[in-house]
Design a protein around this motif. Sequence first.
Motif, short mmCIF file in Angstrom:
data_model
loop_
_atom_site.label_atom_id
_atom_site.label_comp_id
_atom_site.label_asym_id
_atom_site.label_seq_id
_atom_site.Cartn_x
_atom_site.Cartn_y
_atom_site.Cartn_z
N ASP A 22 0.88 -1.18 0.00
CA ASP A 22 0.00 0.00 0.00
C ASP A 22 0.91 1.22 0.00
N THR A 23 0.86 1.98 -1.08
CA THR A 23 1.86 3.02 -1.30
C THR A 23 1.56 4.34 -0.60
N HIS A 24 0.35 4.51 -0.11
CA HIS A 24 0.05 5.75 0.61
C HIS A 24 -1.19 5.55 1.48
N LEU A 25 -1.01 5.74 2.77
CA LEU A 25 -2.14 5.64 3.68
C LEU A 25 -1.83 6.39 4.96
N HIS A 26 -2.89 6.67 5.68
CA HIS A 26 -2.79 7.25 7.02
C HIS A 26 -3.37 6.21 7.98
N VAL A 27 -2.50 5.59 8.77
CA VAL A 27 -2.98 4.57 9.72
C VAL A 27 -4.07 5.15 10.60
N ILE A 61 3.10 2.00 3.43
CA ILE A 61 3.84 3.25 3.53
C ILE A 61 2.89 4.31 4.08
N CYS A 62 3.12 4.69 5.32
CA CYS A 62 2.17 5.57 6.00
C CYS A 62 2.74 6.97 6.15
N ASP A 63 1.83 7.91 6.23
CA ASP A 63 2.14 9.30 6.55
C ASP A 63 1.37 9.63 7.83
N PRO A 64 2.06 9.79 8.96
CA PRO A 64 1.36 10.11 10.22
C PRO A 64 0.94 11.57 10.30
N HIS A 65 0.49 12.08 9.17
CA HIS A 65 0.11 13.47 9.01
C HIS A 65 -0.99 13.89 9.99
N GLU A 66 -1.95 13.00 10.21
CA GLU A 66 -3.09 13.35 11.05
C GLU A 66 -2.65 13.52 12.49
N ARG A 115 6.42 1.36 6.79
CA ARG A 115 7.37 2.41 6.47
C ARG A 115 6.70 3.77 6.67
N VAL A 116 7.51 4.78 6.94
CA VAL A 116 7.00 6.10 7.29
C VAL A 116 7.54 7.14 6.32
N ASN A 117 6.63 7.94 5.76
CA ASN A 117 6.99 9.17 5.09
C ASN A 117 6.71 10.32 6.05
N LEU A 118 7.65 11.23 6.17
CA LEU A 118 7.57 12.29 7.18
C LEU A 118 6.60 13.39 6.74
N SER A 119 5.72 13.75 7.62
CA SER A 119 4.62 14.67 7.32
C SER A 119 5.16 16.05 6.96
N SER A 120 4.86 16.48 5.72
CA SER A 120 5.45 17.70 5.19
C SER A 120 4.63 18.95 5.47
N CYS A 121 3.37 18.79 5.83
CA CYS A 121 2.47 19.95 5.97
C CYS A 121 1.85 19.97 7.35
N VAL A 122 2.64 20.37 8.32
CA VAL A 122 2.16 20.52 9.70
C VAL A 122 2.56 21.91 10.17
N PRO A 123 1.63 22.86 10.21
CA PRO A 123 0.22 22.72 9.89
C PRO A 123 0.00 22.64 8.38
N ILE A 170 11.16 6.59 4.66
CA ILE A 170 11.43 6.60 3.22
C ILE A 170 11.79 8.00 2.73
N GLY A 171 11.00 9.00 3.13
CA GLY A 171 11.26 10.35 2.65
C GLY A 171 10.23 11.31 3.17
N LEU A 172 9.84 12.24 2.33
CA LEU A 172 8.91 13.30 2.69
C LEU A 172 7.52 12.94 2.18
N ALA A 173 6.54 13.08 3.04
CA ALA A 173 5.17 12.71 2.69
C ALA A 173 4.49 13.77 1.83
N GLU A 174 3.26 13.47 1.44
CA GLU A 174 2.51 14.25 0.46
C GLU A 174 2.63 15.76 0.68
N PHE A 175 3.14 16.43 -0.36
CA PHE A 175 3.33 17.88 -0.27
C PHE A 175 2.06 18.56 -0.75
#
Length: 566
Positions: free
Chosen positions: A74-79, A102-107, A132-140, A166-171
């Motif tokens: 799964d290439t993009h999800l928010h657990v 591959i998760c983005d803990p953006h929430e 795997r974790v992509n680092l949340s790029s938009c906080v806020p 892995i890298g930087l999450a959804e910009f």
Amino acid sequence: MAGSVISDRIAQGSGRVAADTVIRNVRLFDLVTGELLPTDIAICGDTIVGTLDHYEGENVIEGHGRIAVPGFIDTHLHVESSLITPFEFDRCVLPHGVTTAICDPHEMANVLGRPALDYFTEAAMRTVMDLRVNLSSCVPSTALETSGATLGAADLLAYRDHPKVIGLAEFMNIPGVLNGDPVCMEKLAAFAGGHIDGHAPLLRGRKLNGYLSAGITTDHEATTAEEALEKVRKGMMVLIREGSVCKDLRALVPLLNPVTSPFFAFCTDDRNPLEIAHEGHLDYLIRLAISLGVEPLAAYRSASLSAANAFGLRDRGMIAPGRRADIVLLDDLRECRVSDVISAGRLVNDALFAARDIIPPVGTDSISLPAPVSTQDMQVAGSGAQRPVIGLLPGQIITPFLHADLPVVDGIVQPDPAQDIARICVVARHGHNDNIGRGFVKGFGLSGGALASSVGHDSHNICVVGMNDADMAVAVNHLEKTGGGFVVVRDGTVVADMPLPVAGLMSDAPFETVRDQLEVLRAAARALGCQLDEPFLQLAFLPLPVIPHLKITDFGMVDVNRMELV
């Protein structure tokens, strides 16, 4: 890697000694030709060392002629959007064949900041699946709403070399990228040359070119075949999304075939345990794609090899010597009926989950209202002039900008069941201020009562929608008592709820409990007249800034096209 490990792999793969594990008598689905090839699969530790041959093993898993395919990615999800912790997500999803997520803990990051990244990276070290974790790029995520935290480039760089990152999450900040916002530029420069996920709904033409020139390589927001085709032609990897709210697979699969499959992968983005129980996870996406005419070779390649290549995971994606032993055994290829899963060489079972060293959740006191809200706090004062109204599109997060004439009683603008227009409010819950945004929304079908959620993308303030302002106030105040979650209120009484005490986003209960609670919540929402498949997730997306879009924030109603209050 120790030389003895390599020597063991060579010895077992070449057949000089018995393999640690052999999966006997399977039909390997060849991702090169689409053929089914009879074989054994030899495994040394967590690595495949032999295929297309017969092997002896210390441990034997009988394949009984089942079909072997690579583990799904799964290439993009928010657990967090699964409403369960990473450990329950692991237990819920891995049996469906998802061996890498591959998760983005953006929430959670928008609520807690760095403690969210600490929690997810530490949890990822302990799950059975490879999380795997992509680092949340938009906080806020936006200056138009009050978030719980801020993450700058320096905060993110502290995690860049973590083994699970892995890298930087959804910009998401498209205007920031295109206009050279200094904060955006600093983050993009910090991760230049690495993986950077995109988030570019409706972006086309020269603006897309500029966005891609920032080094962004993927997108999960394409909603039409035309949009997706332009993006892959310009070098993007399009992640075909089918979640609980956003359902884009039917629109995009006409593009998916064996020739194009290296440029497409699958993702769920947001999918809850109830949908997983009823339909499945990535196994459902594969099954649906094939039922819509996609060749199995294209579907399974996109779900594994193409996904692995797009994210630099060169050690997986095929059942081949030297690759990670993530293997799914199927009873039926076209139906994607999963019967057994092997994760890093281990047969997935309850004992494997029980052996994990689980860490406690964080953010269990994240709901902070300065005072209980009142009935008056939910009201919209005004005259009988036309009002801006948010429209809903089922299955999408893009929301039309509508207008409607609404009744006014004693200077208070009223919702109108006859037009299917309800009142909606966003209540700031991070303790920074007492802001409340107010507006109207069309499409919930409510005849009365109220629904509320502490999941409100992306800043996760409390969102409440209703036909009765007193019920709306009861719903908001109830969520503070439970530490967050979902609630249905009618005539001043809570008729159903689901606490989400972990950052106001996730339950600390088993996924089976969450699944059952969601059934009760759905039934309670239907009793109010709401016929949406996912009323709470639909509510949660209403504060999300998607262009073109009328957005409600804790500041009020905002025209996102012009970035101004209306």
